[in-house]
Design an enzyme around this catalytic site. Structure first.
Site, short mmCIF file in Angstrom:
data_model
loop_
_atom_site.label_atom_id
_atom_site.label_comp_id
_atom_site.label_asym_id
_atom_site.label_seq_id
_atom_site.Cartn_x
_atom_site.Cartn_y
_atom_site.Cartn_z
N TYR A 183 0.85 -1.20 0.00
CA TYR A 183 0.00 0.00 0.00
C TYR A 183 0.88 1.24 0.00
CZ TYR A 183 -4.98 -0.58 -0.08
OH TYR A 183 -6.25 -0.78 -0.52
N GLU A 211 -0.49 4.79 -0.63
CA GLU A 211 -1.28 6.00 -0.92
C GLU A 211 -0.42 7.24 -0.75
OE1 GLU A 211 -5.06 6.17 1.05
OE2 GLU A 211 -5.63 4.18 0.34
N ASP A 233 -4.89 13.45 -25.79
CA ASP A 233 -5.02 12.06 -25.36
C ASP A 233 -4.25 11.20 -26.36
OD1 ASP A 233 -5.75 9.44 -24.89
OD2 ASP A 233 -7.84 9.91 -24.43
N THR A 277 -2.46 5.58 -22.32
CA THR A 277 -2.38 4.27 -21.68
C THR A 277 -1.00 3.70 -21.97
OG1 THR A 277 -3.48 3.42 -23.65
CG2 THR A 277 -4.82 3.66 -21.67
N LYS A 331 -0.81 -0.02 -25.03
CA LYS A 331 -1.13 -0.09 -26.47
C LYS A 331 0.19 -0.10 -27.26
CE LYS A 331 -5.80 1.78 -26.01
NZ LYS A 331 -6.00 2.63 -24.83
N ARG A 337 -1.11 -2.98 -18.50
CA ARG A 337 -2.35 -2.18 -18.56
C ARG A 337 -2.24 -1.05 -17.56
NH1 ARG A 337 -5.35 -4.89 -21.82
NH2 ARG A 337 -6.87 -3.22 -21.95
#
Ligand code: DSN
Length: 414
Positions: free
Chosen positions: A51, A53, A197, A223, A226, A232
């Site tokens: 974790y 954060e 984008d 992303t 691709k 991903r």
């Protein structure tokens, strides 16, 4: 160590089946690729347990000394690749990245300009069924009916009329180079922020075969899975001016704990993308797309905009066969081991669920090592599948030819 002793036979069987599918068929979905073993190893690493954060040096949990180094490495590497001054590598996806940008810059109800989904834009560019379109007042621009390129006159007219706070460019189904500079000029004229984008073309940019929008845009989202060929996930690059707002919008605005295993894998992919091999790969993607588009045109298909400059093409099926829908084309190609997606063509008379077109991309087959001669064969296989679509035996024979074509290029032969 008392690990569970269960062997999940079902998931093992399904994983083997998916490896087999990927190894033996043609993967032509323009937004897909094959991640390297090093990227997949990082995705499956112990960073999945942590974790974290917050951001490097500013975490809400202990034990993040190593994770901080990982995230810094990912940020530095991608900034270097794009010449950006700030990166946020935490977005779980491109959609999250875009929503974080909107949250950072806009209030609900603010006006935004984006490319229409039915002309090649993305759901998060203001589709009414997406949170972007529900939360903000998106105005859509489109393509010219004549040459099916982005209609910059329309962009300018709409920008002056609606005075959006943000202009979004970039696409998911647009086969041509997008020049960010005219968008910059229009944004400057009306005092708007410019978001590019680059989800589909990030790998082409880094590989030097598409202009780098970071040179003129305020913010670039993309992303990582691709053309960039990573795990991903999503990423945001920004000028210093918007850095703090973007970081706050990603966490705590949109997301909780970052997926540090994915961030480690992003770092690996960014290192892979910095190599000369990757530059050659990006150039080959484009050469393969051009060769495939040309071969399809020779078979009587119409290429939207007349061809392609990038990794994908939109194929209007009607001149080849007026009865053949995108939906049926996708299904019958699946039977032949050729995977792609149906896609609306500009001003498609059929519904988005049926469509008159298909979208084809070359990033995955290029990763496998295929070149222009294989693209000619792929076009033949696609045309033959359509011609034989009522004959199961002929489709089965195309399936065998696809298997034979793919055999020397299996991405995961181990
Ligand atoms: N669904 C992706 C694509 O296929 O282009 C975009 O998010």
């Amino acid at each position: 160590m008392p690990w569970p002793t269960l062997v999940d036979a079902e998931i093992e069987r399904l994983t083997a089946a998916e490896i087999q599918r990927q190894n033996t068929g043609l993967q032509l979905i323009a937004s897909e690729n094959f991640a390297s073993p090093a990227v997949m190893a990082a995705t499956g690493s112990v960073f999945t347990n942590k974790y974290a954060e917050g951001y490097p040096g500013r975490r809400y949990y202990g034990g993040n000394q190593v994770v901080d180094d990982v995230e810094d490495l990912a940020r530095d590497r991608i900034c270097e690749l794009f010449g950006a001054s700030h990166a946020n590598v935490q977005p779980h996806s491109g959609a999250n990245a875009n929503m974080a940008v909107y949250q950072a810059l806009l209030d609900p109800g603010d006006t935004v300009l984006g490319l229409r989904l039915d002309h090649g834009g993305h759901l998060t560019h203001g589709s009414p069924v997406n949170a972007s379109g529900m939360t903000y007042d998106f105005v859509g621009y489109g393509l010219t009916p004549s040459d099916e390129r982005i209609d910059m006159d329309q962009v300018e007219t709409l920008a002056k009329k609606h005075r959006p706070k943000l202009i979004v460019t970039g696409a998911t189904a647009y086969p041509r180079t997008i020049d960010a500079k005219p968008f910059r000029d229009i944004a400057d004229e009306i005092g708007a922020v410019l978001l590019f984008d680059a989800a589909h073309i990030a790998g082409l940019i880094v590989g030097g075969v598409h202009p780098n929008p970071m040179d003129v845009a305020d913010i670039v989202t993309f992303t990582t899975h691709k053309t960039l060929r990573g795990p991903r996930g999503g990423c945001i690059l920004t000028t210093d001016e918007h850095a703090a707002a973007i970081d706050k919008a990603v966490f705590p605005g949109q997301q909780g704990g970052p997926q540090e295993h994915a961030i480690a894998a992003k770092a690996v992919a960014f290192a892979e993308a910095a190599t000369d091999e990757f530059k050659a790969y990006a150039a080959q993607i484009v050469a393969n797309a051009a060769a495939l588009a040309e071969s399809l045109a020779r078979h009587g298909f119409r290429l939207v905009s007349g061809g392609t400059d990038n990794h994908l093409m939109l194929v209007d099926l009607r001149p080849f066969d007026a009865e053949l829908t995108g939906k049926e084309a996708q299904l019958v190609l699946d039977e032949a081991g050729i995977t792609l997606n149906r896609n609306s063509i500009p001003d498609d008379p059929r519904s988005p669920f049926v469509t008159s077109g298909i979208r084809i991309g070359t990033p995955a087959v290029t990763t496998q090592g295929m070149t222009e001669t294989h693209m000619v064969e792929i076009a033949d296989l696609i045309a033959e599948t359509f011609r034989s679509r009522d004959d199961k035996a002929l489709i089965a024979s195309v399936r065998e030819r696809v298997r034979t074509l793919c055999e020397p290029f299996a991405p995961y032969p181990f």
